[in-house]
Design an enzyme around this catalytic site. Sequence first.
Site, PDB file in Angstrom:
ATOM      1  N   ALA A 115       0.825  -1.204   0.000  1.00 28.27           N
ATOM      2  CA  ALA A 115       0.000   0.000   0.000  1.00 28.27           C
ATOM      3  C   ALA A 115       0.859   1.253   0.000  1.00 28.27           C
ATOM      4  CB  ALA A 115      -0.917   0.002   1.218  1.00 28.27           C
ATOM      5  N   PHE A 118       1.027   5.716  -1.671  1.00 21.49           N
ATOM      6  CA  PHE A 118       0.787   6.706  -2.714  1.00 21.49           C
ATOM      7  C   PHE A 118       1.911   6.574  -3.737  1.00 21.49           C
ATOM      8  CE2 PHE A 118       1.228  10.999  -4.503  1.00 21.49           C
ATOM      9  CZ  PHE A 118      -0.079  11.246  -4.887  1.00 21.49           C
ATOM     10  N   SER A 124      10.826   0.990  -4.366  1.00 19.45           N
ATOM     11  CA  SER A 124      10.768   1.531  -5.723  1.00 19.45           C
ATOM     12  C   SER A 124      12.147   1.907  -6.221  1.00 19.45           C
ATOM     13  CB  SER A 124       9.868   2.768  -5.750  1.00 19.45           C
ATOM     14  OG  SER A 124       9.940   3.431  -6.990  1.00 19.45           O
ATOM     15  N   TYR A 155       7.864  11.204  -3.605  1.00 17.41           N
ATOM     16  CA  TYR A 155       7.565   9.772  -3.654  1.00 17.41           C
ATOM     17  C   TYR A 155       8.833   8.942  -3.456  1.00 17.41           C
ATOM     18  CZ  TYR A 155       6.644   5.183  -5.628  1.00 17.41           C
ATOM     19  OH  TYR A 155       6.563   3.827  -5.817  1.00 17.41           O
ATOM     20  N   LYS A 209       9.860   6.477  -0.172  1.00 12.22           N
ATOM     21  CA  LYS A 209      10.221   5.066  -0.240  1.00 12.22           C
ATOM     22  C   LYS A 209      11.572   4.810   0.414  1.00 12.22           C
ATOM     23  CE  LYS A 209       6.793   3.013  -2.381  1.00 12.22           C
ATOM     24  NZ  LYS A 209       6.071   1.862  -1.792  1.00 12.22           N
ATOM     25  N   ASN A 232       9.297  -0.400 -13.918  1.00 11.77           N
ATOM     26  CA  ASN A 232       7.980  -0.364 -14.568  1.00 11.77           C
ATOM     27  C   ASN A 232       7.330  -1.737 -14.553  1.00 11.77           C
ATOM     28  OD1 ASN A 232       8.197   2.503 -15.754  1.00 11.77           O
ATOM     29  ND2 ASN A 232      10.065   1.512 -16.488  1.00 11.77           N
ATOM     30  N   ARG A 274      13.920   1.627 -20.859  1.00 10.04           N
ATOM     31  CA  ARG A 274      13.529   1.462 -19.461  1.00 10.04           C
ATOM     32  C   ARG A 274      13.362  -0.021 -19.135  1.00 10.04           C
ATOM     33  NH1 ARG A 274      15.035   5.844 -19.666  1.00 10.04           N
ATOM     34  NH2 ARG A 274      14.000   7.802 -19.081  1.00 10.04           N
TER      35      ARG A 274
END
Length: 323
Positions: free
Chosen positions: A72, A74, A115, A139, A143, A168, A215
């Site tokens: 979980a 944002f 991330s 963000y 993390k 990704n 990427r």
Amino acid sequence: MGWLVTGGAGYIGSHVVRAFQAAGIEASVLDDLSTGFDAFVPDGVPLTKATLLDRDAVRAALQGVDGVVHVAGFKYAGVSVQQPLHCYEQNVSAMVILLQEMRDAGVDKLVFSSSAATFGTPDVDLVTEQTATRPESPYGESKLIGEWLLKDAGRAHGLQHTSLRYFNVVGSGTPELFDASPHNLFPLVFDALVNGRTPKIFGDDYNTPDGTCVRDYIHVADLAEAHVAAALRLAAGESIEPVYNLGSGAGSSVRQIMDTIRDVTGIPFEPEMHPRRPGDPDQIVATGELAARDLDWQMRHTLQQMVSTAWEARQKAGDAYPA
């Protein structure tokens, strides 16, 4: 006994739940459904509809679990620049509450869905776990703070943990689960095609083989299996690294993505070319060697399969896909 998956009604989390089920392990879900869907939670899996900021709900959800996979959060890096306080509340304050309640409940194992945004714009083409972390958005910073919190909790009261960093995430492990993010490349291209618009490429003058950005793209089902492998390693008391990169080691260009989407969908289009966006590096790709050693990390899906499974899920979603 089983594992609690926070964010288990979302795109990634729901795949983690199914990976636990495939491994014969019970799972439960805590999700506020802000970006998830209750329909993504399999029948029979307990779902607590609450935010991690609701301490009482977190406490109740932790009863009788062996560990937590914390997905979980944002997740919109660009939006976090305009809404930094919201981002920190959802990703940092919420994790503090989760860790406090885990400590009090005696739950001492956590797999963190981190991330590659923690790296910012690396100065190397191939990112490793030793690459310097220089996050460039609230963000990414949130993390990285999450990883620091885990380290400190481990030192202070014995939390066993690991963090998984990745770029990704694409594809679908089952047609019932789709990526509804308004910011990810695959949904953006699919949405354009479904609505009769032409997809866009930003920049074709990069120092790459075809001039478009390269990427790392990984399949969501492969990612989910890595989370479960990490959980099993923690449960077995085996040694584990604090951080793993889940990368392809090669990457794909935006042009390759567009060509594959055209082939899979059968929709003829030529992407509109636009100037490159400021700050976009030529290539960012991570190695997954360490995760391959410890977590059986593999790229089990080709780019063709990534696109075809994502497109199948998008088509099946139909009216259920958010406008």
